[in-house]
Design an enzyme around this catalytic site. Structure first.
Site, PDB file in Angstrom:
ATOM      1  N   TYR A 206      33.680  49.574  44.538  1.00  0.00           N
ATOM      2  CA  TYR A 206      33.576  48.172  44.127  1.00  0.00           C
ATOM      3  C   TYR A 206      32.155  47.746  44.468  1.00  0.00           C
ATOM      4  CZ  TYR A 206      38.698  47.849  43.706  1.00  0.00           C
ATOM      5  OH  TYR A 206      40.002  48.018  43.333  1.00  0.00           O
ATOM      6  N   PRO A 297      41.708  40.821  37.929  1.00  0.00           N
ATOM      7  CA  PRO A 297      42.023  42.243  38.125  1.00  0.00           C
ATOM      8  C   PRO A 297      41.459  42.854  39.413  1.00  0.00           C
ATOM      9  CG  PRO A 297      40.308  41.982  36.480  1.00  0.00           C
ATOM     10  CD  PRO A 297      40.787  40.608  36.809  1.00  0.00           C
ATOM     11  N   TYR A 389      44.857  45.096  50.343  1.00  0.00           N
ATOM     12  CA  TYR A 389      44.706  46.060  49.236  1.00  0.00           C
ATOM     13  C   TYR A 389      45.891  47.014  49.182  1.00  0.00           C
ATOM     14  CZ  TYR A 389      42.028  48.921  45.907  1.00  0.00           C
ATOM     15  OH  TYR A 389      41.587  49.574  44.776  1.00  0.00           O
TER      16      TYR A 389
HETATM   17  C1  DHB Z   1      41.614  49.774  38.365  1.00  0.00           C
HETATM   18  C2  DHB Z   1      41.666  48.433  38.029  1.00  0.00           C
HETATM   19  C3  DHB Z   1      41.447  47.476  38.990  1.00  0.00           C
HETATM   20  O1  DHB Z   1      41.501  46.170  38.678  1.00  0.00           O
HETATM   21  C4  DHB Z   1      41.184  47.839  40.306  1.00  0.00           C
HETATM   22  O2  DHB Z   1      40.963  46.876  41.222  1.00  0.00           O
HETATM   23  C5  DHB Z   1      41.154  49.170  40.645  1.00  0.00           C
HETATM   24  C6  DHB Z   1      41.368  50.142  39.662  1.00  0.00           C
HETATM   25  C7  DHB Z   1      41.816  50.813  37.322  1.00  0.00           C
HETATM   26  O3  DHB Z   1      42.113  50.455  36.176  1.00  0.00           O
HETATM   27  O4  DHB Z   1      41.663  51.999  37.613  1.00  0.00           O
END
Ligand code: DHB
Length: 396
Positions: A206, A297, A389
């Site tokens: 990230y 996301p 997480y």
């Molecule tokens: C993926 C998508 C995410 O929003 C995330 O935080 C981690 C992985 C993925 O699509 O692999």
């Protein structure tokens, strides 16, 4: 119009995504009947690319309830992630901090496992129906739909579970005076790609940078999933491969790290917002998953939240059908919303900590780096991130 053909069940489930199918599976195991009604075809759902991270609780639910153990065989266990800023990566070690892991296992595979299990167990799932609407949710719930062959049905049920996703028809049937909607809009979206390339790193990265956020995720040995922050009005067709890889390079490369590039085989702009509709129940209608709430996301909470809703809702139905008590069903909305708001907070926090607003002033940018340094330099800071997480272990 010809008369509707009347069919009955105990729980009518709107939506055959992971939430609807998992609920149908748990109900079937407890001897409770359901019929699932879905507007999309099986193929359309299978071809939708969605997020890829399962909390340990979601993995346990899939495996322990007998859906499939494919996640353990074909998924990848991840014991940490990397936060990258100022050109340096900092590991958040989930195992060391909270003794948990997550699994990289795409939502599409969760759907395929669930739909295969429903099929093998003789579950009644109607894909590709037309015009599915719900009625009389306060006393005698029914679903009207037209099946693939054009036959009109009235499905009568004790309850309706509204698991019909972020554009839910079900949630709109709760009278305005009886519900509240919470929204938060973000001034950015994600540009998501699938690329034919080897993994760039063992774990997910990230990355925060002055040029914006990027996420280096994975799928298989040869195909990778990655995202970078873009403007919500962006059109994916305006981005050729060179421009896409430039965006990644300017956000993640440096100090010996280089993203591994390859042909881009899928590209989409993903808009997002934070949304909650509360309560998650009205009369005999219960909302679950994206129908009731969506999160940005960052941190991949959406599917995990949906599966958690379903677990809580199933306990309510199970208790009602085995004892006649509505106590757990009555507590469903408050119980589910407790976790929903924790996940809203986590997703909002990760999003605001990692993305760069186009109009951010020098103070905002410097403060954001201070926040990132605070998190990675403190065991408590890292542990807070790890706990959220991997899915709030303390609650199990
Ligand atoms: C993926 C998508 C995410 O929003 C995330 O935080 C981690 C992985 C993925 O699509 O692999």
């Amino acid at each position: 119009m010809a008369q509707r053909k009347v069919i009955t069940t105990q729980v009518a489930i709107m939506g055959a995504g992971p939430a609807g199918l998992m609920l149908a599976h748990l109900l079937a195991k407890a001897g409770i009947e359901s019929i699932v009604v879905e507007l999309r075809s099986h193929q359309e759902i299978s071809e939708t690319v969605r997020a890829g991270i399962l909390e340990h609780g979601s993995v346990n639910l899939l495996v322990d309830s007998g859906v499939s153990d494919r996640v353990l065989r074909e998924g990848d266990r991840h014991d940490g992630i990397e936060l990258r800023f100022n050109g340096e990566s900092h590991r958040i070690d989930f195992q060391d901090l909270v003794g948990e892991s997550v699994w990289l296992y795409p939502q599409t595979d969760v759907f395929l496992d669930l739909s295969a299990r429903r099929k093998a167990d003789g579950g009644d799932v109607r894909y590709a129906v037309k015009e599915a609407t719900i009625h009389d949710i306060e006393d005698a719930p029914k679903v009207w739909f037209t099946d693939e062959e054009g036959v009109d049905y009235e499905l009568q049920a004790d309850f309706i579970a509204g698991a019909d996703g972020s554009r839910s028809h079900c949630r709109a049937q709760i009278p305005e005076a009886r519900r509240k909607r919470y929204f938060h809009e973000y001034p950015f979206a994600w540009f998501g790609i699938l690329a034919e390339a080897p993994r760039s790193s063992a774990e997910l990265i990230y990355a925060n940078s002055a040029n914006g956020f990027a996420l280096i995720s994975q799928r298989t040995e040869t195909v990778q999933r990655m995202y970078f922050q873009c403007d919500p009005s962006e059109d994916a067709n305006n981005w050729d491969e060179e421009r896409i890889w430039d965006a990644f390079r300017s956000r993640v490369n440096g100090n010996g790290f280089e993203v591994k590039e390859g042909p881009v085989i899928e590209k989409t702009v993903l808009k997002f917002r934070s949304f909650v509709q509360a309560p998650m129940r009205h009369g005999k209608l219960f909302l679950a998953g994206d129908a009731a709430h969506t999160v940005p996301p960052t941190g991949a909470k959406g599917l995990n939240l949906a599966l958690n809703d379903v677990k809580v809702l199933f306990d309510g139905f199970d208790s009602f059908y085995s004892t006649g008590s509505t106590a757990l069903l009555d507590a469903y909305s408050d119980h589910a919303l407790g976790r929903v708001w924790k996940a809203q907070q986590f997703s909002y926090w990760m999003t605001s900590m990692l993305h760069t607003a186009a109009d951010a002033d020098d103070f905002s940018r410097a403060r954001q780096l201070g926040e990132l340094r605070s998190v990675v330099s403190s065991r408590h800071g890292r542990a807070y991130l790890a706990e959220a997480y991997t899915g709030w272990t303390g609650e199990r």
